[in-house]
Design a protein around this motif. Structure first.
Motif, PDB file in Angstrom:
ATOM      1  N   ARG A 326       0.855  -1.185   0.000  1.00 43.29           N
ATOM      2  CA  ARG A 326       0.000   0.000   0.000  1.00 43.29           C
ATOM      3  C   ARG A 326       0.893   1.238   0.000  1.00 43.29           C
ATOM      4  NH1 ARG A 326      -3.916   0.567   5.099  1.00 43.29           N
ATOM      5  NH2 ARG A 326      -1.878   0.810   6.113  1.00 43.29           N
ATOM      6  N   ARG A 328       0.567   5.428   0.494  1.00 45.21           N
ATOM      7  CA  ARG A 328      -0.287   6.559   0.859  1.00 45.21           C
ATOM      8  C   ARG A 328       0.527   7.845   0.778  1.00 45.21           C
ATOM      9  NH1 ARG A 328      -3.298   4.350   6.279  1.00 45.21           N
ATOM     10  NH2 ARG A 328      -1.159   3.727   6.828  1.00 45.21           N
ATOM     11  N   THR A 330       0.312  12.410   0.582  1.00 42.57           N
ATOM     12  CA  THR A 330      -0.444  13.648   0.720  1.00 42.57           C
ATOM     13  C   THR A 330       0.261  14.725  -0.091  1.00 42.57           C
ATOM     14  OG1 THR A 330       0.763  14.496   2.644  1.00 42.57           O
ATOM     15  CG2 THR A 330      -1.051  12.962   3.079  1.00 42.57           C
ATOM     16  N   CYS A 348      -5.865   2.722  -7.520  1.00 41.16           N
ATOM     17  CA  CYS A 348      -6.184   3.746  -6.530  1.00 41.16           C
ATOM     18  C   CYS A 348      -7.425   3.325  -5.749  1.00 41.16           C
ATOM     19  CB  CYS A 348      -6.424   5.077  -7.229  1.00 41.16           C
ATOM     20  SG  CYS A 348      -6.877   6.425  -6.124  1.00 41.16           S
ATOM     21  N   ARG A 350      -8.370   5.463  -2.866  1.00 42.61           N
ATOM     22  CA  ARG A 350      -8.843   6.663  -2.155  1.00 42.61           C
ATOM     23  C   ARG A 350      -8.131   7.892  -2.711  1.00 42.61           C
ATOM     24  NH1 ARG A 350      -6.699   9.542   1.687  1.00 42.61           N
ATOM     25  NH2 ARG A 350      -5.104   7.972   2.149  1.00 42.61           N
ATOM     26  N   ASP A 383      -2.908  13.311  -3.203  1.00 41.38           N
ATOM     27  CA  ASP A 383      -3.437  13.035  -1.874  1.00 41.38           C
ATOM     28  C   ASP A 383      -4.353  11.823  -1.989  1.00 41.38           C
ATOM     29  OD1 ASP A 383      -4.521  13.004   0.662  1.00 41.38           O
ATOM     30  OD2 ASP A 383      -4.841  15.163   0.762  1.00 41.38           O
ATOM     31  N   GLU A 385      -4.461   7.098  -1.813  1.00 41.20           N
ATOM     32  CA  GLU A 385      -3.941   5.775  -1.459  1.00 41.20           C
ATOM     33  C   GLU A 385      -4.055   4.863  -2.666  1.00 41.20           C
ATOM     34  OE1 GLU A 385      -5.215   3.522   2.337  1.00 41.20           O
ATOM     35  OE2 GLU A 385      -6.593   2.803   0.788  1.00 41.20           O
ATOM     36  N   TYR A 387      -2.874   0.635  -4.041  1.00 45.93           N
ATOM     37  CA  TYR A 387      -2.269  -0.671  -3.783  1.00 45.93           C
ATOM     38  C   TYR A 387      -1.464  -1.067  -5.010  1.00 45.93           C
ATOM     39  CZ  TYR A 387      -4.781  -1.326   0.571  1.00 45.93           C
ATOM     40  OH  TYR A 387      -5.225  -1.183   1.858  1.00 45.93           O
TER      41      TYR A 387
END
Length: 400
Positions: A326, A328, A330, A348, A350, A383, A385, A387
């Motif tokens: 994963r 993540r 910002t 994607c 999120r 910005d 998340e 995988y």
């Protein structure tokens, strides 16, 4: 790096709302169970290129060394060794196991020799590969995984207060573990008339009664209501209930009986569609073959949590067919830079992300995905998340 166009499988157990909700589109009322991302021949992703959309398996077949890299090509041959999915369950999936590599090769050869077509509904082995898999929850996710110990099984059955179950409880309490699990599981798959209905009624009452097993019986009651009269309910009582929170994972090896019940998740597996079912389904049930493949032991369930490696969080798995992580980011972060000697697929889940590669930039929202061939660097900004599915070749590098 190329955007992907993926097939969504409309299996009956799929949620009508989870994937549309993730994608930010209106539901159309039909179940959307799985979105496949990969090169499996049953539903290869389309690679979106300026001149045409090409099936990913054909792209790899045309230039396997360039697409896969030398290490993956030597280890797995000219094919993408993993299949990535988004899975959205609104009803229990079938009670099933997957074969190991040797079992898959033998089963595939036998069914070919018998003249059973690859798409025949009564076929069990659709390819010659094993299917270890991992699921990572995107929201609350529930399922069944692996056997309870015989004493735990006996205690759960006793809590139902049914004389009809006493003979099974005695076997579970007196026989060695493997013998006890095999005997009772086999018997439950061919129960005497009326036993499933009696047990389903007792499970429903137990689900509404406070007690040490109430949460488990609530899940079993969901199964009983979704599959009335199915002997898979009895077999399911022997399996551990598992509840995952967002970001938690579960690895399922060969021979482990399991069934997902509900929730939204990322799933990755070796590139195979070999499933041996014994209940909770309207599809082909091959009880004899499943009993030959299933492992009758009761190790504890290990809930996986990701391990930080640079900007990635990696979910450890004891196989080399796939590596799942994963990422993540910002807007305040430096760009995450992914280098690898193996091909990778990014999806994607999120936010809004900008991906930069050698062929240009791609913007991804939830549900959007890309394929990058071996050796291609991907820079991730924004910005959100995602995988990442790839193969650990032993020379992967992840840099910040």
């Amino acid at each position: 790096m190329d955007p992907l166009v993926n097939t969504i499988r409309p299996y009956a157990w799929g949620s009508t709302t989870a994937l549309p909700g993730l994608f930010g589109v209106a539901p159309d009322g039909r179940p959307q169970a799985e979105m496949w991302m990969g090169a499996h021949s049953s539903a290869p992703s389309l690679v979106r290129r300026p001149d045409a959309d090409l099936p990913l398996d054909a792209v790899i077949e045309a230039a396997p060394a360039a697409e896969l890299g030398d290490v993956v090509l030597r280890r797995f041959g000219p094919r993408l060794p993993f299949l990535l999915k988004l899975l959205a369950a609104n009803a229990p999936l079938s009670l099933q196991v997957h074969p190991d590599l040797a079992q898959a090769k033998v089963g595939f050869r036998i069914e070919n020799a018998a003249g059973i077509g690859l798409e025949a509904p009564h076929r069990s082995y659709r390819d010659d590969n094993h299917k270890p898999e991992m699921v990572v929850a995107l929201d609350a996710f529930e399922g069944l995984c692996g056997f309870r110990t015989p004493s735990e099984c006996a205690g759960l059955l006793a809590a139902l207060g049914l004389e009809e179950l006493d003979p099974y409880g005695r076997v579970l309490r007196t026989e060695p573990e493997e013998d006890a699990l095999r005997a009772v599981f086999s018997a439950f798959l061919a129960p005497p008339p009326g036993l499933v209905a009696v047990v389903a009624g007792a499970v429903g009452r137990a689900a509404r009664t406070q007690g040490p097993h109430q949460a488990d019986f609530e899940l079993y009651d969901t199964i009983a209501r979704a599959h009335p009269g199915d002997p898979g309910l009895l077999a399911a009582l022997m399996l551990r209930t598992v509840r995952l929170g967002p970001g938690e994972g579960l690895f399922l090896g060969a021979g482990v009986p399991h069934a997902y019940v509900r929730g939204l998740a990322v799933e990755i597996m070796a590139a195979s569609d070999n499933v041996l079912r014994c209940g909770l389904t309207s599809k082909h049930v091959d009880t004899a073959e499943l009993l030959r493949v299933v492992r009758f032991d009761a190790p504890p369930v290990r809930v996986l949590r990701p391990v930080p490696e640079g900007p990635e969080e990696v979910y450890p798995a004891p196989v080399d067919d796939f590596r799942l992580s994963r990422v993540r980011v910002t807007e305040e972060d430096a760009a995450a830079v992914l280098d690898a000697t193996a091909p990778h697929i990014l999806v994607c889940t999120r936010g809004e992300l900008r991906l930069r590669g050698s062929k240009g930039d791609v913007r991804l929202g939830p549900g959007g995905s890309v394929y990058a061939s071996a050796g291609e660097r991907v820079v991730i900004e924004g910005d959100g998340e995602l995988y990442r599915a790839t193969v650990d070749t032993g020379t992967s590098q992840v840099l910040r």
